[in-house]
Design a protein around this motif. Sequence first.
Motif, mmCIF file in Angstrom:
data_model
loop_
_atom_site.group_PDB
_atom_site.id
_atom_site.type_symbol
_atom_site.label_atom_id
_atom_site.label_comp_id
_atom_site.label_asym_id
_atom_site.label_seq_id
_atom_site.Cartn_x
_atom_site.Cartn_y
_atom_site.Cartn_z
ATOM 1 N N LYS A 165 -3.585 -1.523 4.720
ATOM 2 C CA LYS A 165 -3.194 -0.305 3.813
ATOM 3 C C LYS A 165 -1.610 -0.067 3.877
ATOM 4 O O LYS A 165 -0.853 -0.401 4.995
ATOM 5 C CB LYS A 165 -3.827 0.862 4.385
ATOM 6 C CG LYS A 165 -3.501 2.243 4.082
ATOM 7 C CD LYS A 165 -3.985 3.531 4.589
ATOM 8 C CE LYS A 165 -3.534 4.822 4.411
ATOM 9 N NZ LYS A 165 -4.043 5.882 5.018
ATOM 10 N N GLN A 166 -1.189 0.384 2.841
ATOM 11 C CA GLN A 166 0.450 0.518 2.767
ATOM 12 C C GLN A 166 0.670 1.684 2.019
ATOM 13 O O GLN A 166 -0.164 2.328 1.060
ATOM 14 C CB GLN A 166 1.083 -0.536 2.219
ATOM 15 C CG GLN A 166 0.652 -1.191 0.698
ATOM 16 C CD GLN A 166 1.375 -2.330 0.293
ATOM 17 O OE1 GLN A 166 2.536 -2.343 0.268
ATOM 18 N NE2 GLN A 166 0.821 -3.556 0.241
ATOM 19 N N GLU A 187 3.126 9.592 -4.608
ATOM 20 C CA GLU A 187 2.117 8.747 -3.585
ATOM 21 C C GLU A 187 0.894 8.672 -4.094
ATOM 22 O O GLU A 187 -0.012 9.577 -4.437
ATOM 23 C CB GLU A 187 2.206 9.416 -2.334
ATOM 24 C CG GLU A 187 1.725 8.418 -1.108
ATOM 25 C CD GLU A 187 1.880 9.013 0.043
ATOM 26 O OE1 GLU A 187 1.170 8.496 1.073
ATOM 27 O OE2 GLU A 187 2.817 9.761 0.228
ATOM 28 N N SER A 214 5.777 -0.707 -4.406
ATOM 29 C CA SER A 214 5.519 -0.521 -2.681
ATOM 30 C C SER A 214 6.769 0.377 -2.374
ATOM 31 O O SER A 214 7.688 0.545 -3.077
ATOM 32 C CB SER A 214 5.566 -1.980 -2.453
ATOM 33 O OG SER A 214 7.116 -2.476 -2.632
ATOM 34 N N MET A 231 -2.304 -4.600 -2.895
ATOM 35 C CA MET A 231 -1.041 -4.962 -3.206
ATOM 36 C C MET A 231 -0.388 -6.122 -2.671
ATOM 37 O O MET A 231 0.473 -6.812 -3.057
ATOM 38 C CB MET A 231 -0.024 -3.601 -3.221
ATOM 39 C CG MET A 231 -0.416 -2.696 -4.073
ATOM 40 S SD MET A 231 0.257 -1.013 -4.079
ATOM 41 C CE MET A 231 2.085 -1.820 -4.617
ATOM 42 N N VAL A 264 2.859 1.079 -10.472
ATOM 43 C CA VAL A 264 2.690 1.575 -8.812
ATOM 44 C C VAL A 264 3.721 0.447 -7.982
ATOM 45 O O VAL A 264 3.399 -0.519 -8.162
ATOM 46 C CB VAL A 264 1.232 1.560 -8.372
ATOM 47 C CG1 VAL A 264 1.375 1.904 -6.951
ATOM 48 C CG2 VAL A 264 0.448 2.512 -9.052
ATOM 49 N N HIS A 298 -5.051 6.139 -0.977
ATOM 50 C CA HIS A 298 -5.637 4.884 -0.597
ATOM 51 C C HIS A 298 -7.143 5.122 -0.706
ATOM 52 O O HIS A 298 -7.662 6.074 -0.093
ATOM 53 C CB HIS A 298 -4.946 4.275 0.613
ATOM 54 C CG HIS A 298 -5.788 3.314 1.166
ATOM 55 N ND1 HIS A 298 -5.375 1.898 0.851
ATOM 56 C CD2 HIS A 298 -6.577 3.147 2.163
ATOM 57 C CE1 HIS A 298 -6.488 1.114 1.429
ATOM 58 N NE2 HIS A 298 -7.099 1.894 2.467
ATOM 59 N N ALA A 345 2.221 3.323 -1.173
ATOM 60 C CA ALA A 345 2.840 3.091 -2.623
ATOM 61 C C ALA A 345 2.988 4.457 -3.429
ATOM 62 O O ALA A 345 2.449 5.184 -2.999
ATOM 63 C CB ALA A 345 1.686 2.003 -3.119
ATOM 64 N N THR A 371 -4.885 0.093 -1.700
ATOM 65 C CA THR A 371 -3.516 -0.359 -1.628
ATOM 66 C C THR A 371 -3.370 -1.664 -0.812
ATOM 67 O O THR A 371 -2.204 -2.295 -0.719
ATOM 68 C CB THR A 371 -2.487 0.678 -0.726
ATOM 69 O OG1 THR A 371 -2.984 0.976 0.577
ATOM 70 C CG2 THR A 371 -2.323 2.054 -1.502
#
Length: 299
Positions: free
Chosen positions: A185-186, A175, A156, A141, A154, A178, A188, A138
């Motif tokens: 990392k986030q 979800e 955010s 992104m 996908v 990751h 998504a 992630t």
Amino acid sequence: MKVELENLFSIDESSQDQVINVYNRHGIAVGAPEIKKRNLKTKFNPIFTLNEEITYEHVTALYESLERELGIVSIGERFYFEFSEQEYKQAPLFTLNSTGNSPEMFVEDKGTLFSLSTHCKSCGLMAKEQLSPIVIDTSQMKDRHLVHVSGYWVASQNLVSIMKQENLGGYELLEVIHQGPEEGKQLAYQIIPTQILPSCSSDRIKLYFATEQPPCSCGLNGVINGPDIYHRKDLSNVQGDVFYAAEWSHDGRYLYRKTLFSKRFREAIIRHNISRDVRGEKDSNFGPKDWLFDPVLIQ
């Protein structure tokens, strides 16, 4: 809606007049390419409209003449679809073809589980069923609001918040997992439409590249589908903002259902300054983060 075909190949500067004459002889008016100094080869990329006067038969005959008379065999082809202002205004739905004029819109799958089966033994297209959440890094992104992963969209956390704020509906969120460095990392989420649209009109244009093998008998591999076309009555009871197409699409190996979005979704993306209002790939304003929506045509 206008269909244009672009050719791309290299020629010797000395033969450019002969090439132009071949095009003109087949009823396709093209001009001289821009010649770069100290370079005997020049890229030649005429763009012309396919219509009742210039058909696939004309294009095939043109390519045969270029090969027979000038030895030109490696010809690149690309289709463009141009829409009118009225078609943009009337469209209740849009196909999202790109979330940025950049390869960064594509993120590599890192191990999502799928079950696979052969859809067509002739061309080898595979059907797949998703068995786990999508697995990606992630952090790749970055500040992208929406990326494409193996046929899926996908989003955010920021885009999900906007979709909820705008009361957009017709989807579920899953979800993603990751896999990668912790830095960057986030959160998504895979956007999963909860509705499938009716079938497209049989008037939808189906194209192919004249320089390649004819399309497979399965009707998918080798076929370039034109814009989606629907009868107005077929969409009269459709509600929501995110939909799966009834027809299958593919990425050359695997089948997937294309996702279509409502006019409200497109307007929200523009209103929140995620993308400018760009109209096609040849729009001079089409930048590295602009989203490219093609309107669905209504009969």
